[in-house]
Design a protein around this motif. Structure first.
Motif, PDB file in Angstrom:
ATOM      1  N   ARG A  33      -0.889   0.369   0.105  1.00  0.00           N
ATOM      2  CA  ARG A  33      -0.863  -0.484  -1.076  1.00  0.00           C
ATOM      3  C   ARG A  33      -1.732   0.130  -2.165  1.00  0.00           C
ATOM      4  O   ARG A  33      -2.625   0.925  -1.893  1.00  0.00           O
ATOM      5  CB  ARG A  33      -1.399  -1.891  -0.766  1.00  0.00           C
ATOM      6  CG  ARG A  33      -0.545  -2.686   0.199  1.00  0.00           C
ATOM      7  CD  ARG A  33       0.755  -3.098  -0.445  1.00  0.00           C
ATOM      8  NE  ARG A  33       1.540  -3.985   0.377  1.00  0.00           N
ATOM      9  CZ  ARG A  33       2.625  -3.633   1.036  1.00  0.00           C
ATOM     10  NH1 ARG A  33       3.065  -2.405   0.971  1.00  0.00           N
ATOM     11  NH2 ARG A  33       3.292  -4.502   1.749  1.00  0.00           N
ATOM     12  N   ARG A  35      -4.579  -0.922  -4.529  1.00  0.00           N
ATOM     13  CA  ARG A  35      -5.532  -2.024  -4.679  1.00  0.00           C
ATOM     14  C   ARG A  35      -6.229  -1.897  -6.026  1.00  0.00           C
ATOM     15  O   ARG A  35      -6.849  -0.887  -6.333  1.00  0.00           O
ATOM     16  CB  ARG A  35      -6.567  -2.024  -3.566  1.00  0.00           C
ATOM     17  CG  ARG A  35      -7.503  -3.243  -3.669  1.00  0.00           C
ATOM     18  CD  ARG A  35      -8.488  -3.328  -2.548  1.00  0.00           C
ATOM     19  NE  ARG A  35      -7.789  -3.538  -1.291  1.00  0.00           N
ATOM     20  CZ  ARG A  35      -8.274  -3.125  -0.110  1.00  0.00           C
ATOM     21  NH1 ARG A  35      -9.411  -2.493  -0.030  1.00  0.00           N
ATOM     22  NH2 ARG A  35      -7.588  -3.352   0.991  1.00  0.00           N
ATOM     23  N   ASP A  38      -9.977  -5.776  -8.905  1.00  0.00           N
ATOM     24  CA  ASP A  38     -10.231  -7.190  -8.612  1.00  0.00           C
ATOM     25  C   ASP A  38      -9.779  -7.598  -7.212  1.00  0.00           C
ATOM     26  O   ASP A  38      -9.886  -8.748  -6.828  1.00  0.00           O
ATOM     27  CB  ASP A  38      -9.573  -8.084  -9.664  1.00  0.00           C
ATOM     28  CG  ASP A  38      -8.046  -8.043  -9.635  1.00  0.00           C
ATOM     29  OD1 ASP A  38      -7.461  -7.324  -8.794  1.00  0.00           O
ATOM     30  OD2 ASP A  38      -7.428  -8.730 -10.464  1.00  0.00           O
ATOM     31  N   GLU A  40      -6.640  -7.340  -6.000  1.00  0.00           N
ATOM     32  CA  GLU A  40      -5.190  -7.570  -5.912  1.00  0.00           C
ATOM     33  C   GLU A  40      -4.522  -6.335  -5.315  1.00  0.00           C
ATOM     34  O   GLU A  40      -4.834  -5.210  -5.684  1.00  0.00           O
ATOM     35  CB  GLU A  40      -4.610  -7.848  -7.296  1.00  0.00           C
ATOM     36  CG  GLU A  40      -3.110  -8.104  -7.281  1.00  0.00           C
ATOM     37  CD  GLU A  40      -2.511  -8.317  -8.666  1.00  0.00           C
ATOM     38  OE1 GLU A  40      -1.321  -8.623  -8.718  1.00  0.00           O
ATOM     39  OE2 GLU A  40      -3.231  -8.177  -9.672  1.00  0.00           O
ATOM     40  N   GLU A  41      -3.618  -6.557  -4.375  1.00  0.00           N
ATOM     41  CA  GLU A  41      -2.881  -5.459  -3.756  1.00  0.00           C
ATOM     42  C   GLU A  41      -1.425  -5.509  -4.184  1.00  0.00           C
ATOM     43  O   GLU A  41      -0.788  -6.561  -4.114  1.00  0.00           O
ATOM     44  CB  GLU A  41      -2.984  -5.522  -2.231  1.00  0.00           C
ATOM     45  CG  GLU A  41      -4.369  -5.218  -1.725  1.00  0.00           C
ATOM     46  CD  GLU A  41      -4.457  -5.181  -0.214  1.00  0.00           C
ATOM     47  OE1 GLU A  41      -3.446  -5.414   0.477  1.00  0.00           O
ATOM     48  OE2 GLU A  41      -5.568  -4.914   0.284  1.00  0.00           O
ATOM     49  N   LEU A  42      -0.920  -4.364  -4.623  1.00  0.00           N
ATOM     50  CA  LEU A  42       0.471  -4.241  -5.044  1.00  0.00           C
ATOM     51  C   LEU A  42       1.171  -3.219  -4.161  1.00  0.00           C
ATOM     52  O   LEU A  42       0.545  -2.252  -3.715  1.00  0.00           O
ATOM     53  CB  LEU A  42       0.543  -3.735  -6.494  1.00  0.00           C
ATOM     54  CG  LEU A  42      -0.223  -4.513  -7.560  1.00  0.00           C
ATOM     55  CD1 LEU A  42      -0.198  -3.747  -8.879  1.00  0.00           C
ATOM     56  CD2 LEU A  42       0.377  -5.887  -7.738  1.00  0.00           C
TER      57      LEU A  42
END
Length: 54
Positions: A33, A35, A38, A40-42
């Motif tokens: 992913r 990261r 903050d 948040e993982e995309l």
């Protein structure tokens, strides 16, 4: 004669573009992913869509 072209990987393109964050192996997702600072993982596809305009 044809010229070959190899596109750079998504993580490389994200890093080179100055996208904040970096690649991690997410234990929660069990996959690679991107990261953000903050937390948040995309997925790499989501990060590519959000940050790269090509």
């Amino acid at each position: 004669m044809t010229a070959g072209y190899t596109r750079k990987s998504v993580p490389t393109r994200l890093r080179e573009s100055g996208t904040p964050g970096g690649t991690v192996h997410s234990k929660k997702a069990g996959a690679l992913r991107w990261r953000l600072p903050d937390g948040e993982e995309l997925t790499l596809a989501e990060a590519e869509q959000r940050f790269l305009n090509d």
